[in-house]
Enzyme design. Structure first.
Site, PDB file in Angstrom:
ATOM      1  N   GLU A  64       0.826  -1.203   0.000  1.00 45.02           N
ATOM      2  CA  GLU A  64       0.000   0.000   0.000  1.00 45.02           C
ATOM      3  C   GLU A  64       0.867   1.264   0.000  1.00 45.02           C
ATOM      4  O   GLU A  64       0.516   2.261  -0.633  1.00 45.02           O
ATOM      5  CB  GLU A  64      -0.933  -0.003   1.207  1.00 45.02           C
ATOM      6  CG  GLU A  64      -2.054  -1.035   1.137  1.00 45.02           C
ATOM      7  CD  GLU A  64      -1.578  -2.443   1.414  1.00 45.02           C
ATOM      8  OE1 GLU A  64      -2.301  -3.398   1.056  1.00 45.02           O
ATOM      9  OE2 GLU A  64      -0.465  -2.610   1.968  1.00 45.02           O
ATOM     10  N   ARG A 280       7.172 -12.224  -1.611  1.00 47.25           N
ATOM     11  CA  ARG A 280       6.375 -11.107  -1.119  1.00 47.25           C
ATOM     12  C   ARG A 280       6.806 -10.661   0.271  1.00 47.25           C
ATOM     13  O   ARG A 280       6.830  -9.466   0.570  1.00 47.25           O
ATOM     14  CB  ARG A 280       4.895 -11.526  -1.103  1.00 47.25           C
ATOM     15  CG  ARG A 280       3.922 -10.504  -0.534  1.00 47.25           C
ATOM     16  CD  ARG A 280       3.724  -9.353  -1.471  1.00 47.25           C
ATOM     17  NE  ARG A 280       2.680  -8.431  -1.008  1.00 47.25           N
ATOM     18  CZ  ARG A 280       2.355  -7.317  -1.636  1.00 47.25           C
ATOM     19  NH1 ARG A 280       2.970  -6.991  -2.757  1.00 47.25           N
ATOM     20  NH2 ARG A 280       1.414  -6.528  -1.158  1.00 47.25           N
ATOM     21  N   MET A 320      14.285  -4.950   0.097  1.00 48.32           N
ATOM     22  CA  MET A 320      12.999  -4.262   0.194  1.00 48.32           C
ATOM     23  C   MET A 320      12.971  -3.051  -0.733  1.00 48.32           C
ATOM     24  O   MET A 320      13.964  -2.343  -0.885  1.00 48.32           O
ATOM     25  CB  MET A 320      12.757  -3.810   1.640  1.00 48.32           C
ATOM     26  CG  MET A 320      12.579  -4.963   2.621  1.00 48.32           C
ATOM     27  SD  MET A 320      11.181  -6.017   2.216  1.00 48.32           S
ATOM     28  CE  MET A 320       9.842  -4.833   2.348  1.00 48.32           C
ATOM     29  N   GLY A 321      11.809  -2.836  -1.354  1.00 53.25           N
ATOM     30  CA  GLY A 321      11.582  -1.625  -2.135  1.00 53.25           C
ATOM     31  C   GLY A 321      12.220  -1.627  -3.509  1.00 53.25           C
ATOM     32  O   GLY A 321      12.299  -0.565  -4.137  1.00 53.25           O
ATOM     33  N   GLU A 322      12.666  -2.786  -3.991  1.00 50.70           N
ATOM     34  CA  GLU A 322      13.338  -2.823  -5.294  1.00 50.70           C
ATOM     35  C   GLU A 322      12.556  -3.602  -6.340  1.00 50.70           C
ATOM     36  O   GLU A 322      13.091  -3.906  -7.415  1.00 50.70           O
ATOM     37  CB  GLU A 322      14.728  -3.434  -5.151  1.00 50.70           C
ATOM     38  CG  GLU A 322      15.730  -2.545  -4.444  1.00 50.70           C
ATOM     39  CD  GLU A 322      17.157  -2.985  -4.720  1.00 50.70           C
ATOM     40  OE1 GLU A 322      17.927  -2.154  -5.218  1.00 50.70           O
ATOM     41  OE2 GLU A 322      17.482  -4.155  -4.444  1.00 50.70           O
ATOM     42  N   ASN A 346      -0.144  -6.341  -7.793  1.00 57.27           N
ATOM     43  CA  ASN A 346      -0.255  -5.202  -8.701  1.00 57.27           C
ATOM     44  C   ASN A 346       0.311  -5.496 -10.087  1.00 57.27           C
ATOM     45  O   ASN A 346       1.536  -5.495 -10.300  1.00 57.27           O
ATOM     46  CB  ASN A 346       0.453  -3.995  -8.088  1.00 57.27           C
ATOM     47  CG  ASN A 346       0.148  -2.716  -8.827  1.00 57.27           C
ATOM     48  OD1 ASN A 346      -0.482  -2.714  -9.877  1.00 57.27           O
ATOM     49  ND2 ASN A 346       0.585  -1.608  -8.267  1.00 57.27           N
ATOM     50  N   LEU A 348       0.146  -3.585 -12.590  1.00 56.84           N
ATOM     51  CA  LEU A 348       0.573  -2.366 -13.270  1.00 56.84           C
ATOM     52  C   LEU A 348       2.043  -2.044 -13.052  1.00 56.84           C
ATOM     53  O   LEU A 348       2.623  -1.258 -13.808  1.00 56.84           O
ATOM     54  CB  LEU A 348      -0.282  -1.185 -12.804  1.00 56.84           C
ATOM     55  CG  LEU A 348      -1.762  -1.269 -13.159  1.00 56.84           C
ATOM     56  CD1 LEU A 348      -2.526  -0.128 -12.509  1.00 56.84           C
ATOM     57  CD2 LEU A 348      -1.952  -1.244 -14.666  1.00 56.84           C
ATOM     58  N   GLU A 349       2.656  -2.636 -12.032  1.00 58.72           N
ATOM     59  CA  GLU A 349       4.058  -2.313 -11.754  1.00 58.72           C
ATOM     60  C   GLU A 349       4.968  -2.709 -12.916  1.00 58.72           C
ATOM     61  O   GLU A 349       5.738  -1.875 -13.409  1.00 58.72           O
ATOM     62  CB  GLU A 349       4.489  -2.954 -10.433  1.00 58.72           C
ATOM     63  CG  GLU A 349       3.852  -2.282  -9.227  1.00 58.72           C
ATOM     64  CD  GLU A 349       4.182  -2.960  -7.918  1.00 58.72           C
ATOM     65  OE1 GLU A 349       4.161  -2.281  -6.883  1.00 58.72           O
ATOM     66  OE2 GLU A 349       4.461  -4.176  -7.917  1.00 58.72           O
TER      67      GLU A 349
END
Length: 436
Positions: A64, A280, A320-322, A346, A348-349
């Site tokens: 999110e 995930r 994380m975040g990559e 998602n 769309l990523e």
């Protein structure tokens, strides 16, 4: 402001929370971040002493936070004299917000983005949290509906909005069991910005007034990969060379095993094919690395600075975040949570990174996005692992089709932008009403 609804469903809910406290605390005790104090879970956040006005955005977890990135950036730009408090429930979400803060600091931007764990939804904790934060506006992302927090906002005259409102058919079936509670909670929401007509209708079925609901589209279409992520993707792409590379992102238990089987079949046709595997949940990184080795596949772990050589079968994205960066480094992208009954993630990523999108059949959480991509000829759907393996082989042979899928995905994302502007307009109107 909405009228105060019947209180008994919330009282019963609160009583149940107190009874389940040992289980609740056991869960949140594990969700600990070194940057935050556990007492924040009781609403004991630091008070702001300089009088700077606050906006509050609540996101459940890392997914999110990533989806809300366009909104976070826009709120900080549009309201330069406000602080923005972003709360999360999970430690991974906290880490993502702190990464955003660090990126802003390195860019020389002022420290107006803050993070805290959201208070557990006990009545006292919710009251303390809102009293200490004193937000001018409370924004809940997607399906974060906490009855006591909503009540605390209403009692202090804080307008509330649910943005990118999402409610899947499966979630609706669960919420129907507690419809009186959800109707009471939704009666306190001043504005719902639903991401689709289907989501708006499902919220209405739970009790959300139509007069306070607008369909604005999905904020996920407004994502814009930052320059750093794009540059790192290009660097990885160049270093990986011409070997076939596919990424499986946001994977779950029971799915990694299937994807490794698919990769083994793919390597029969392309012995140097590389799978970038991104679980995930970070607590599974070590287990997935072990799983790869047990399957006889050599693995390089990104978190350790290991580089996938020509003989490496799996590059584990255990950072994380990559995810966007790793999507952009691949020829094809499979979005996880879709071969197991999770409901997908998602889509769309990878599309926004110009990478063809593949998915399994489990798409309940992103049915509307899947429909849009499907209509735009930008989605490849497989029913099982055998079909996925065959599809990968076919697409690696067909460069023209890969290019067409990538361009179609970019076109779908571009054509459906605009939810951010409509969301900001609605939030601005709420703020204006609250100041009268």
């Amino acid at each position: 402001m909405a009228a105060l609804p019947s209180r008994w469903p919330r009282w019963l809910y609160s009583a149940a929370l107190y009874l389940l406290s040992p289980l609740v605390w056991r869960r949140v005790w594990r969700e600990h971040a070194l940057t935050n104090r556990r007492r924040e879970r009781l609403g004991l956040i630091r008070r702001q002493s300089d009088g700077t006005p606050q906006l509050w955005l609540h996101c459940a977890s890392v997914g999110e936070v990533l989806a809300a990135r366009p909104l976070i950036d826009a709120l900080l730009e549009r309201y330069p004299h406000h602080r923005l408090m972003v709360t999360t429930m999970t430690a991974t979400g906290a880490e993502r917000v702190h990464a955003l803060r660090e990126a802003r600091r390195q860019a020389g931007q002022t420290e107006r983005l803050q993070h805290a764990f959201v208070a557990l939804d006990y009545p006292g904790a919710a009251r303390r949290f809102i009293a200490r934060l004193e937000p001018e506006l409370a924004i809940f992302f997607e399906t974060e509906l906490w009855p006591n927090l909503l009540t605390a906002c209403q009692r202090r005259g804080v307008p509330t909005a649910v943005v990118n409102g999402r409610l899947s058919p499966r979630a609706l079936r669960g919420y129907r069991r507690v419809r009186p509670l959800m109707a009471a909670a939704l009666a306190q929401v001043d504005w719902l910005a639903a991401k689709s007509r289907g989501d708006a209708e499902r919220f209405r079925e739970l009790g959300m007034p139509v007069t306070r609901t607008d369909v604005v589209g999905s904020l996920k279409y407004d994502m814009a990969p930052d320059e750093a992520a794009t540059a790192e993707s290009k660097r990885l792409c160049t270093q990986l060379g011409s070997r076939p590379v596919w990424v499986a992102g946001s994977t779950h238990p029971g799915e990694d095993e299937q994807l490794l089987d698919v990769h083994a079949r793919l390597r029969q046709s392309y012995p140097n094919a590389l799978l970038i595997l991104v679980p995930r949940h970070p607590q599974r990184f070590d287990a997935v690395a072990t799983l790869c080795r047990e399957r006889g596949m050599s693995v390089a772990r990104r978190s350790r600075g290991e580089w996938p050589g020509e003989r490496t079968a799996v590059y584990l994205g255990d950072t994380m975040g990559e995810l966007l960066t790793l999507y952009g480094a691949a020829d094809l992208a499979f979005v996880g949570g879709s071969l197991v009954p999770v409901g997908g993630h998602n889509l769309l990523e990878p599309a926004a990174m110009g990478v063809p999108v593949l998915t399994g059949p489990e798409l309940a959480n992103f049915a509307d996005v899947a429909d849009t991509l499907r209509h735009g000829g930008a989605l490849v759907e497989v029913s099982d692992t055998a079909m996925l393996a065959d599809t990968l082989v076919t697409l690696f042979l067909d460069e023209a089709e890969r290019h067409r899928l990538a361009e179609a995905g970019l076109a779908v994302v571009a054509a459906n932008r605009g939810a951010l502007a409509r969301t900001l307009l609605g939030l601005q109107q709420l703020l204006q009403v609250s100041k009268r």
